[in-house]
Design an enzyme around this catalytic site. Structure first.
Site, short mmCIF file in Angstrom:
data_model
loop_
_atom_site.label_atom_id
_atom_site.label_comp_id
_atom_site.label_asym_id
_atom_site.label_seq_id
_atom_site.Cartn_x
_atom_site.Cartn_y
_atom_site.Cartn_z
N GLU A 33 0.86 -1.31 0.15
CA GLU A 33 0.13 0.00 0.03
C GLU A 33 0.97 1.22 -0.04
OE1 GLU A 33 -4.14 -1.12 2.15
OE2 GLU A 33 -2.27 -1.77 3.46
N GLU A 82 -3.99 -9.35 4.00
CA GLU A 82 -4.56 -8.97 5.21
C GLU A 82 -5.75 -9.94 5.48
OE1 GLU A 82 -2.71 -5.21 4.39
OE2 GLU A 82 -3.53 -6.97 3.33
#
Length: 261
Positions: A111, A131
């Site tokens: 990210e 995640e």
């Protein structure tokens, strides 16, 4: 500044190295320090381009520090005004950032790279958003930025199963700009940074501003918007000294001298 960050100024280029062995994972304290570095970069008129990279050759960043999580740091902890890793939620940064991805970019590390304007990566780099396998979601930009780059089928597989994407696959999909050997990584990132320095800073700022404002608009609506006078940098570029300097330098067969005004 945090001991986990090393900052190097090379003229108008700032290099930020995240150095937290073994995986360059990021806890809240490190995120705040990274945010301070990026905000200082934003506000320093002498700096034009930033390069963010990881220490070592294995990890760019493994993302959120799971050791800190195990010790009580919550997924929705305060990571600073710049968001996780100090960059993912800075929306008024009108200078380019290059992510020099030296290895694994997982979770928040991916990210962070996605929040940059350019990604140059080593051949051994790979990218993943695992995640969901940890009971959380990639909400530091992964679920927002990746769908703008990849088809839904690829995004769904990456975010729901944690599938890794190799450097070469990322290049094929246009997620990264360049794939080079590990030994050439920083030289390649610095070469790109110098190319950006050679462009007019006001023009770069206007381009980033226009992208942010119009990326979801139809073309006709985008035209109306940029000509409406609401943008900060675009009107300034049209009447700037740099807008005169560029054509003049071209006519005189010399390099332009940008003043940023």
């Amino acid at each position: 500044m945090s001991e986990s960050l090393h900052l190097t100024r090379n003229g108008p280029i700032l290099e930020i190295t995240l150095d937290r062995p073994k995986a360059n994972a990021i806890d809240a304290k490190t995120s705040f320090a990274m945010g301070e570095a990026f905000l200082n970069f934003r506000d320093d008129p002498e700096l034009r381009v930033a390069i963010i990279t990881g220490g070592g050759e294995k990890f760019f960043s493994a993302g959120w520090d799971l050791k800190a999580a195990a010790e009580g740091e919550a997924p929705d902890a305060d990571f600073g005004s710049g968001g996780f890793a100090g960059l993912t939620e800075i929306f008024d940064l009108d200078k380019p950032v290059i992510a020099a991805v030296n290895g694994y970019a997982f979770g928040g590390g991916f990210e962070l790279a996605l929040a940059a304007d350019f990604i140059v990566c080593a051949e051994n780099a790979s990218f993943a958003l695992p995640e969901a396998k940890l009971g959380i979601v990639p909400d530091s930009g992964g679920v927002l930025r990746l769908p703008k780059l990849l088809p839904p089928a690829i995004v769904n597989e990456m975010v729901m199963t944690g599938r890794r994407m190799s450097a070469e696959e990322a290049l094929r999909w246009g997620v990264v700009n360049r794939v080079v050997s590990q030994s050439e990584l920083m030289d390649s990132a610095r070469e790109l940074a110098q190319q950006l320095v050679n462009s007019a800073p006001l023009a770069i700022a206007a381009l980033k501003e226009i992208y942010r404002a119009t990326s979801e608009m139809p073309v006709e609506e985008g035209y109306r918007y940029i000509r409406s006078g609401v943008l900060k940098h675009y009107p300034s570029v049209l009447h700037s000294e740099d807008a005169l300097e560029g054509p003049q330098a071209f006519a005189e067969k010399r390099d332009p001298v940008w003043k940023g005004r």
